[in-house]
Design a protein around this motif. Structure first.
Motif, PDB file in Angstrom:
ATOM      1  N   ALA A  91      28.017   4.178  -2.012  1.00 20.58           N
ATOM      2  CA  ALA A  91      27.183   4.616  -0.886  1.00 20.58           C
ATOM      3  C   ALA A  91      26.259   3.474  -0.441  1.00 20.58           C
ATOM      4  CB  ALA A  91      26.358   5.840  -1.280  1.00 20.58           C
ATOM      5  N   TYR A  92      25.724   2.729  -1.414  1.00 19.83           N
ATOM      6  CA  TYR A  92      24.899   1.561  -1.058  1.00 19.83           C
ATOM      7  C   TYR A  92      25.728   0.549  -0.273  1.00 19.83           C
ATOM      8  CZ  TYR A  92      21.211   2.896  -4.408  1.00 19.83           C
ATOM      9  OH  TYR A  92      20.197   3.527  -5.067  1.00 19.83           O
ATOM     10  N   LYS A 497      28.397  -5.981  -1.607  1.00 18.98           N
ATOM     11  CA  LYS A 497      28.748  -5.060  -2.691  1.00 18.98           C
ATOM     12  C   LYS A 497      27.593  -5.069  -3.689  1.00 18.98           C
ATOM     13  CE  LYS A 497      32.976  -4.041  -5.167  1.00 18.98           C
ATOM     14  NZ  LYS A 497      32.359  -4.033  -6.494  1.00 18.98           N
ATOM     15  N   PRO A 498      26.568  -4.214  -3.453  1.00 24.74           N
ATOM     16  CA  PRO A 498      25.393  -4.253  -4.326  1.00 24.74           C
ATOM     17  C   PRO A 498      25.733  -3.756  -5.726  1.00 24.74           C
ATOM     18  CG  PRO A 498      25.009  -2.959  -2.335  1.00 24.74           C
ATOM     19  CD  PRO A 498      26.468  -3.185  -2.430  1.00 24.74           C
ATOM     20  N   GLU A 499      25.289  -4.527  -6.716  1.00 23.20           N
ATOM     21  CA  GLU A 499      25.524  -4.131  -8.109  1.00 23.20           C
ATOM     22  C   GLU A 499      24.219  -4.066  -8.884  1.00 23.20           C
ATOM     23  OE1 GLU A 499      28.244  -7.209  -9.140  1.00 23.20           O
ATOM     24  OE2 GLU A 499      29.991  -6.135  -8.350  1.00 23.20           O
ATOM     25  N   MET A 500      23.446  -5.138  -8.774  1.00 23.88           N
ATOM     26  CA  MET A 500      22.174  -5.197  -9.493  1.00 23.88           C
ATOM     27  C   MET A 500      21.160  -4.243  -8.844  1.00 23.88           C
ATOM     28  SD  MET A 500      22.368  -7.876 -11.712  1.00 23.88           S
ATOM     29  CE  MET A 500      20.799  -8.764 -11.805  1.00 23.88           C
ATOM     30  N   ASP A 554      30.652 -16.699  -9.305  1.00 19.47           N
ATOM     31  CA  ASP A 554      31.581 -15.639  -8.868  1.00 19.47           C
ATOM     32  C   ASP A 554      31.553 -15.547  -7.345  1.00 19.47           C
ATOM     33  OD1 ASP A 554      32.231 -12.287 -10.007  1.00 19.47           O
ATOM     34  OD2 ASP A 554      32.532 -13.083  -7.987  1.00 19.47           O
ATOM     35  N   GLU A 555      32.663 -15.854  -6.734  1.00 20.18           N
ATOM     36  CA  GLU A 555      32.679 -15.981  -5.283  1.00 20.18           C
ATOM     37  C   GLU A 555      32.357 -14.670  -4.570  1.00 20.18           C
ATOM     38  OE1 GLU A 555      36.055 -17.998  -3.522  1.00 20.18           O
ATOM     39  OE2 GLU A 555      35.410 -17.186  -1.577  1.00 20.18           O
ATOM     40  N   ALA A 556      32.883 -13.551  -5.094  1.00 25.05           N
ATOM     41  CA  ALA A 556      32.644 -12.258  -4.444  1.00 25.05           C
ATOM     42  C   ALA A 556      31.150 -11.921  -4.489  1.00 25.05           C
ATOM     43  CB  ALA A 556      33.445 -11.167  -5.133  1.00 25.05           C
ATOM     44  N   LYS A 557      30.537 -12.176  -5.630  1.00 28.69           N
ATOM     45  CA  LYS A 557      29.104 -11.904  -5.758  1.00 28.69           C
ATOM     46  C   LYS A 557      28.311 -12.788  -4.794  1.00 28.69           C
ATOM     47  CE  LYS A 557      28.196 -10.210 -10.419  1.00 28.69           C
ATOM     48  NZ  LYS A 557      29.204 -10.309 -11.437  1.00 28.69           N
ATOM     49  N   ARG A 558      28.677 -14.072  -4.800  1.00 27.27           N
ATOM     50  CA  ARG A 558      27.925 -15.021  -3.990  1.00 27.27           C
ATOM     51  C   ARG A 558      28.035 -14.679  -2.508  1.00 27.27           C
ATOM     52  NH1 ARG A 558      30.438 -19.974  -5.061  1.00 27.27           N
ATOM     53  NH2 ARG A 558      31.675 -19.557  -3.209  1.00 27.27           N
ATOM     54  N   SER A 559      29.240 -14.369  -2.063  1.00 27.32           N
ATOM     55  CA  SER A 559      29.379 -14.110  -0.631  1.00 27.32           C
ATOM     56  C   SER A 559      28.732 -12.776  -0.267  1.00 27.32           C
ATOM     57  CB  SER A 559      30.843 -14.159  -0.214  1.00 27.32           C
ATOM     58  OG  SER A 559      31.605 -13.293  -1.015  1.00 27.32           O
TER      59      SER A 559
END
Ligand code: ARG
Length: 587
Positions: A91-92, A497-500, A554-559
């Motif tokens: 949802a975020y 893609k928020p995780e933290m 990590d490219e996905a995190k960075r982008s």
């Protein structure tokens, strides 16, 4: 687009409806206990009273009904029946990417656009501006920016004070200095000289001189009064002088307001409506709303249920002069004819509250305009460290240009202190200092509850840390620098893609823009938007401290983080612009 809070409210509201309870009880809010959950709903308690059932039992049924919904990851009951709601990670993500794709960063527009006049600024010809005019200018400009952004049609008017006793003062004082000017010769009928007989400096000298003389000498005062009446009655030489005074004054004011970054659609003044006054008064008389009181023509506006006695509005003084309230009524008439507004805001010092109450009641009584279409937006005073209204060191009123120069100097000192500017050219430094100085003054004014007084403290206003304008500029500049470096390194942003936790909290801060914007407009409360922009800057700061961007492998995190930074900057820039602040490229 709808916010996460709204989506959750719809979901919980539906669960209340399913239990034959009102949907409004399902209102979901940002939680006061973010350590437990980001959102909460307290509706079960009110529902329990309404349905005479146990709040926990209602809360349990709501929970059972929605716990499987993909929007949420966890819903739990606390205490007597509070619902704590944790949205799903997805949802975020959906919300963040929707904000990213929205040119307005989540800000919705009004469903009921209106035509709104905003009357603000209100400086007086020849008299220097004081901090009250500054407040009116800063708050009024905020309101015009927000009203337009929300989707209203706005016409702003500076409404110059160019028709009162100060004009009589100027005329007579000039006559004493230069009696041979043709404007004082009653036999002379023009053409009048095109060159103004005074400079801006002359005007700033003549007015206080005349006011002081008149205060000390009743006969001198009487000459000023007579000159004012003669001007209002249309004496050609005086009218010609008035034209010069306004033009000279306006040139100076335009420079000041440009420097402040405040613009008006109309530069009308009290004198513009003079010719409407005789017919307006005849019309009021015919309607039977006027009375004679102590030789003056008045409109009674007192009402039975008034707590404070309301004196009548004076249309014509016993000498036959139009007063402040008269020109305000004629201005309403003029605006009706030319603009036909749905609503008018007057952004003026709260100490004029009674004046506006009189004008609004009189306008309603005389059939000019419904009282509820006219609104006074008052504000408190700016005080010095001594608690008295802010003055210059010499005790005089502060000129806008001096104030801006002061802010500039303070900003420059702060820049040196912070080591900003090494390797930058002088031109760039001047521009940065100007932006910091303006942000300091404007934000210090807007961040307070509008009606409270505040203390003028340039040192505090210009600090780079704390709830200040410069801090907000710095927040924007920092993101710009990150994005510039990312660009130089050829890094791309992608879907968010928020995780933290810090990432999710930043998304929630971004998602509350719409509510802050509309709240600030509905309540005419600049501090609500100030609060939002400040919270956003802080949420970014926490995110940036916890989540590396450029060094992230990590490219996905960075982008994702890069995209989040981009989105934050975009919303921050919209917010700063609404506050009338401008961020430099570097600082
Ligand atoms: N010139 C006035 C003053 O200095 C403010 C004008 C406010 N606007 C109005 N429509 N009365 O106090």
């Amino acid at each position: 687009m709808t916010t996460l809070a709204e989506q959750l409210s719809t979901l919980v509201g539906a669960a209340f409806i399913a239990q034959d309870l009102p949907a409004e009880l399902g209102q979901v809010q940002i939680s006061g206990r973010p350590d437990l959950a980001p959102f909460q709903c307290n509706g079960a308690l009110a529902a329990a009273k309404l349905a005479k059932r146990s709040p926990r039992e209602i809360a349990q049924q709501i929970t059972d009904a929605i716990k499987a919904d993909p929007l949420i990851t966890q819903i739990s009951i606390a205490g007597p029946g509070f619902l704590n709601i944790i949205p799903a990670d997805a949802a975020y993500a959906v919300q963040a990417n929707a904000l990213l794709g929205d040119v307005r960063c989540g800000a919705t527009q009004t469903q009921t656009p209106q035509k709104i006049i905003i009357d603000f600024g209100g400086p007086n010809v020849a008299k220097p501006m004081h901090v009250g005019h500054l407040r009116s200018s800063v708050i009024g400009d905020f309101l015009q920016r927000v009203a337009r952004f929300v989707g209203h049609e706005v016409v702003s008017d500076i409404h110059l004070g160019d028709w009162g006793l100060q004009m009589g003062h100027l005329i007579t004082e000039l006559q004493d200095e230069q009696p041979d000017l043709p404007y004082f010769d009653e036999g002379f009928s023009g053409p009048w000289p095109a060159q103004p007989p005074v400079s801006l400096d002359d005007l700033s000298r003549l007015y206080p001189q005349a006011a002081a003389n008149a205060k000390a000498d009743e006969a001198r005062m009487s000459r000023s009064r007579k000159a004012t009446s003669a001007l209002q009655a249309g004496r050609p030489g005086y009218r010609a002088l008035l034209g010069h005074f306004i033009a000279v004054s306006r040139a100076g004011l335009e420079t000041d307001f440009n420097a402040l970054g405040v613009h008006f659609d109309l530069w009308k003044g009290e004198s513009d409506v003079n010719d409407l006054i005789p017919d307006m008064i005849e019309n009021f008389k015919a309607r039977g709303v006027t009375e004679i009181s102590d030789g003056a023509l008045v409109i009674h506006v007192a009402r039975e249920d008034d707590k404070k006695k309301q004196p009548p509005l004076i249309l014509l003084s016993s000498e036959g002069s139009a007063l402040y309230g008269t020109t305000d009524l004629a201005t309403i008439l003029d605006r009706n004819n030319k603009i036909a507004p749905d609503h008018t805001l007057y952004v003026v010092d709260q100490r004029q509250g009674q004046h506006f109450e009189q004008v609004f009641r009189a306008a309603d009584k005389a059939g000019l305009m419904a009282e509820n279409a006219l609104e006074h937006i008052g504000f408190g005073t700016v005080n010095g460290a001594d608690g008295k209204p802010f003055k210059t060191r010499a005790g005089g009123v502060m000129r806008l240009s001096d104030l801006l120069a002061m802010a500039n100097t303070a900003a420059r000192a702060r820049m040196v202190e912070a080591g900003i500017g090494e390797g930058m050219g002088e031109e760039v430094l001047v521009d940065i200092a100007r932006k910091i100085g303006l942000a300091a003054i404007k934000f210090a004014d807007l961040r307070n509850q509008r009606l409270t007084n505040y203390v003028f403290d340039m040192d505090r206003f210009t600090a780079f840390e704390g709830k200040t304008g410069p801090y907000l500029l710095y927040a924007a500049v920092r993101i710009k620098s990150i994005l510039r470096k990312a660009h130089d390194q050829g890094l791309q942003s992608d879907t968010i893609k928020p995780e933290m936790t810090e990432e999710k909290m930043l998304v929630l801060a971004l998602d509350s823009f719409d509510a802050a914007l509309h709240g600030a407009w509905a309540k005419r409360a600049p501090h609500i938007l100030c609060e939002h922009v400040y919270e956003l800057a802080q949420a970014f700061s926490r995110f940036y401290a916890a989540c590396p961007i450029l060094p992230e492998k990590d490219e996905a995190k960075r982008s994702s983080r890069l995209a989040l930074a981009k989105l934050t900057l975009h919303q921050l820039e919209i917010g700063l612009d609404l506050l009338g602040l401008e961020a430099p490229e570097r600082m």
